[in-house]
Design a protein around this motif. Structure first.
Motif, PDB file in Angstrom:
ATOM      1  N   ALA A 134      -7.951  15.633  -3.107  1.00 32.69           N
ATOM      2  CA  ALA A 134      -7.916  14.610  -2.060  1.00 32.69           C
ATOM      3  C   ALA A 134      -9.168  14.666  -1.203  1.00 32.69           C
ATOM      4  O   ALA A 134      -9.739  13.630  -0.843  1.00 32.69           O
ATOM      5  N   GLY A 135      -9.609  15.879  -0.880  1.00 33.48           N
ATOM      6  CA  GLY A 135     -10.836  16.008  -0.103  1.00 33.48           C
ATOM      7  C   GLY A 135     -12.041  15.447  -0.831  1.00 33.48           C
ATOM      8  O   GLY A 135     -12.882  14.761  -0.239  1.00 33.48           O
ATOM      9  N   SER A 136     -12.123  15.720  -2.138  1.00 31.80           N
ATOM     10  CA  SER A 136     -13.243  15.194  -2.931  1.00 31.80           C
ATOM     11  C   SER A 136     -13.210  13.675  -2.998  1.00 31.80           C
ATOM     12  O   SER A 136     -14.238  13.008  -2.849  1.00 31.80           O
ATOM     13  N   PHE A 137     -12.009  13.117  -3.227  1.00 27.83           N
ATOM     14  CA  PHE A 137     -11.883  11.661  -3.289  1.00 27.83           C
ATOM     15  C   PHE A 137     -12.318  11.027  -1.969  1.00 27.83           C
ATOM     16  O   PHE A 137     -12.980   9.979  -1.965  1.00 27.83           O
ATOM     17  N   ALA A 138     -11.942  11.631  -0.848  1.00 26.72           N
ATOM     18  CA  ALA A 138     -12.307  11.061   0.454  1.00 26.72           C
ATOM     19  C   ALA A 138     -13.811  11.119   0.670  1.00 26.72           C
ATOM     20  O   ALA A 138     -14.430  10.122   1.063  1.00 26.72           O
ATOM     21  N   ARG A 139     -14.404  12.270   0.407  1.00 24.77           N
ATOM     22  CA  ARG A 139     -15.845  12.420   0.631  1.00 24.77           C
ATOM     23  C   ARG A 139     -16.647  11.486  -0.265  1.00 24.77           C
ATOM     24  O   ARG A 139     -17.675  10.939   0.153  1.00 24.77           O
ATOM     25  N   GLU A 140     -16.193  11.314  -1.499  1.00 23.45           N
ATOM     26  CA  GLU A 140     -16.904  10.454  -2.452  1.00 23.45           C
ATOM     27  C   GLU A 140     -16.499   8.992  -2.343  1.00 23.45           C
ATOM     28  O   GLU A 140     -17.026   8.148  -3.073  1.00 23.45           O
ATOM     29  N   ARG A 141     -15.559   8.714  -1.443  1.00 23.74           N
ATOM     30  CA  ARG A 141     -15.049   7.358  -1.205  1.00 23.74           C
ATOM     31  C   ARG A 141     -14.573   6.707  -2.514  1.00 23.74           C
ATOM     32  O   ARG A 141     -14.870   5.544  -2.783  1.00 23.74           O
ATOM     33  N   ARG A 142     -13.818   7.472  -3.261  1.00 21.11           N
ATOM     34  CA  ARG A 142     -13.224   6.953  -4.482  1.00 21.11           C
ATOM     35  C   ARG A 142     -11.982   6.146  -4.147  1.00 21.11           C
ATOM     36  O   ARG A 142     -11.332   6.367  -3.124  1.00 21.11           O
ATOM     37  N   ALA A 143     -11.648   5.207  -4.987  1.00 20.67           N
ATOM     38  CA  ALA A 143     -10.561   4.267  -4.699  1.00 20.67           C
ATOM     39  C   ALA A 143      -9.211   4.968  -4.699  1.00 20.67           C
ATOM     40  O   ALA A 143      -8.952   5.883  -5.488  1.00 20.67           O
ATOM     41  N   ALA A 144      -8.338   4.516  -3.808  1.00 19.25           N
ATOM     42  CA  ALA A 144      -6.978   5.037  -3.755  1.00 19.25           C
ATOM     43  C   ALA A 144      -6.269   4.750  -5.071  1.00 19.25           C
ATOM     44  O   ALA A 144      -6.378   3.661  -5.631  1.00 19.25           O
ATOM     45  N   GLY A 190       0.824  -1.195   0.000  1.00 24.11           N
ATOM     46  CA  GLY A 190       0.000   0.000   0.000  1.00 24.11           C
ATOM     47  C   GLY A 190       0.852   1.236   0.000  1.00 24.11           C
ATOM     48  O   GLY A 190       2.022   1.218  -0.388  1.00 24.11           O
ATOM     49  N   GLY A 191       0.269   2.331   0.433  1.00 24.02           N
ATOM     50  CA  GLY A 191       0.961   3.601   0.446  1.00 24.02           C
ATOM     51  C   GLY A 191       0.956   4.213   1.820  1.00 24.02           C
ATOM     52  O   GLY A 191       0.762   3.537   2.824  1.00 24.02           O
ATOM     53  N   GLY A 192       1.156   5.521   1.850  1.00 22.10           N
ATOM     54  CA  GLY A 192       1.238   6.240   3.104  1.00 22.10           C
ATOM     55  C   GLY A 192      -0.116   6.469   3.748  1.00 22.10           C
ATOM     56  O   GLY A 192      -1.140   5.885   3.362  1.00 22.10           O
ATOM     57  N   SER A 193      -0.111   7.359   4.722  1.00 23.45           N
ATOM     58  CA  SER A 193      -1.301   7.534   5.558  1.00 23.45           C
ATOM     59  C   SER A 193      -2.516   8.013   4.769  1.00 23.45           C
ATOM     60  O   SER A 193      -3.642   7.568   5.016  1.00 23.45           O
ATOM     61  N   SER A 194      -2.314   8.917   3.810  1.00 18.92           N
ATOM     62  CA  SER A 194      -3.465   9.408   3.029  1.00 18.92           C
ATOM     63  C   SER A 194      -3.994   8.315   2.106  1.00 18.92           C
ATOM     64  O   SER A 194      -5.210   8.161   1.945  1.00 18.92           O
ATOM     65  N   TRP A 195      -3.091   7.565   1.490  1.00 17.55           N
ATOM     66  CA  TRP A 195      -3.507   6.429   0.668  1.00 17.55           C
ATOM     67  C   TRP A 195      -4.335   5.459   1.501  1.00 17.55           C
ATOM     68  O   TRP A 195      -5.362   4.943   1.038  1.00 17.55           O
ATOM     69  N   GLN A 196      -3.899   5.205   2.728  1.00 15.93           N
ATOM     70  CA  GLN A 196      -4.620   4.264   3.589  1.00 15.93           C
ATOM     71  C   GLN A 196      -6.006   4.781   3.946  1.00 15.93           C
ATOM     72  O   GLN A 196      -6.954   3.997   4.069  1.00 15.93           O
ATOM     73  N   SER A 197      -6.152   6.088   4.115  1.00 14.98           N
ATOM     74  CA  SER A 197      -7.480   6.649   4.406  1.00 14.98           C
ATOM     75  C   SER A 197      -8.443   6.380   3.261  1.00 14.98           C
ATOM     76  O   SER A 197      -9.603   6.011   3.476  1.00 14.98           O
ATOM     77  N   LEU A 198      -7.972   6.561   2.008  1.00 12.23           N
ATOM     78  CA  LEU A 198      -8.833   6.259   0.868  1.00 12.23           C
ATOM     79  C   LEU A 198      -9.082   4.758   0.765  1.00 12.23           C
ATOM     80  O   LEU A 198     -10.197   4.332   0.455  1.00 12.23           O
TER      81      LEU A 198
END
Length: 338
Positions: free
Chosen positions: A308-318, A263-271
């Motif tokens: 990044a905020g949009s991807f998180a809110r929309e739960r788009r894949a990392a 995987g990736g770092g902390s932000s990647w893991q959040s997604l």
């Protein structure tokens, strides 16, 4: 001392597990499916020597613990966007002998960015910043992976307002017994700002995958250059790349772990976990904030923060935004700000 790990994810779970392995008393704080897994199966820590399981007390908040102890140390390891809620839950917790946690207990901020210590100082008297160099992954409830060897990580720590004290040195000694190097420094913010520049890559990685190859590396170089320009304009000192390399050396080499997810770092893991939030507001957003305060354009960091905020809110894949599309958007952002 007893260590209460508020946010037993990648960083918190690794530090808590290693402290437990070293014989220290540890309580893990988590929520949802992760808390359930910790309570039912224990913390499964995947490290170079194998998978270790620690059955540690696991709680959602301070209430099950009753009065906190005067020798408790709070390790805050939630993402910065969750700091306010965590502090609200713990600052008023009663401590044996009188007073509340915010008045009496030390709080260490093991988090990316530079904002959490400032937030914490509004509620806690004794706050310590920590610059976290700790490769680790948390994408499966109850399971944390940390591939670093021979050391698991390097954790610079010091008082948030500057300086050091005996509490920091006692905690550092415990961390040293737990396979960490923990330099106690009077200028921890200088290390945190250096780490911030590296963490500006987190959103790019979360959006478009590993930063590999000339195109991806070139984009990150431009993003970092904005950050360096902003810190220079603000007069904020940071450790150089050379100084960081000299401290780290080969102390935290990455060892492939059997069964551990790539995987990736902390932000990647959040997604990847679909948490619905991401730390970009406190990484790229910190550069955007300082840029606005000091008149330095930061179009690339603003773009990464927004995407990044949009991807998180929309739960788009990392990693689902093609790099070519990100590069096009970056060029458009730079052109619009010229």
């Amino acid at each position: 001392m007893r260590y209460i790990v508020i946010g037993a994810g990648a960083v918190g779970g690794t530090v808590g597990g290693r402290l437990a392995q070293a014989g220290r008393e540890v309580v893990l704080v988590a929520r949802g499916g992760h808390l359930t897994a910790l309570a039912e199966h224990g913390l499964r820590l995947r490290v170079p020597e194998g998978e270790l399981t620690y059955r540690l007390p696991a709680v959602e908040g301070p209430e099950p613990l009753g009065e906190l102890r005067a020798d408790d140390v709070l390790l805050l390891a939630v993402k910065t966007q969750d700091t306010e809620a965590a502090l609200d839950a713990w600052a008023a917790a009663p401590v044996a002998g009188g007073g509340a946690a915010g008045e009496r207990l030390p709080l260490l901020c093991l988090q990316n960015g530079v904002e959490s210590p400032r937030i914490a100082l509004r509620r806690f008297r004794r706050v310590y910043g920590v610059c976290v160099w700790l490769p680790s992954t948390f994408v499966e409830p109850g399971v944390v992976s940390a591939p670093g060897a021979p050391l698991t990580g390097i954790l610079h720590l010091g008082r948030a307002e500057g300086g050091t004290d005996d509490t920091a040195r006692r905690i550092a000694a415990d961390l040293a017994d737990a396979r960490f190097e923990a330099p106690v420094v009077p200028d921890v913010a200088r290390w945190q700002y250096a780490k911030l520049l590296g963490n500006l890559a987190n959103a790019q990685e979360a959006l478009s995958g590993p930063i590999e190859g000339a195109a991806a590396e070139g984009l990150y170089a431009r993003v970092r250059a904005e950050g360096e320009a902003v810190l220079a304009a603000a007069g904020i000192a940071h450790a150089s790349i050379e100084e960081q390399r000299a401290v780290r050396g080969e102390k935290v080499a990455l060892v492939p772990l059997a069964g551990a997810p790539r995987g990736g770092g902390s932000s990647w893991q959040s997604l990847a976990r679909g948490t619905g939030s991401i730390e970009a507001d406190y990484l790229n957003g910190e550069i955007a904030l300082l840029g606005r305060l000091h008149g330095v354009p930061t179009p690339l960091n603003e773009l990464l923060q927004r995407l990044a905020g949009s991807f998180a809110r929309e739960r788009r894949a990392a990693g689902s935004l093609p790099l070519a599309d990100l590069l096009r958007l970056a060029d458009e952002a730079r052109g619009a700000s010229a």
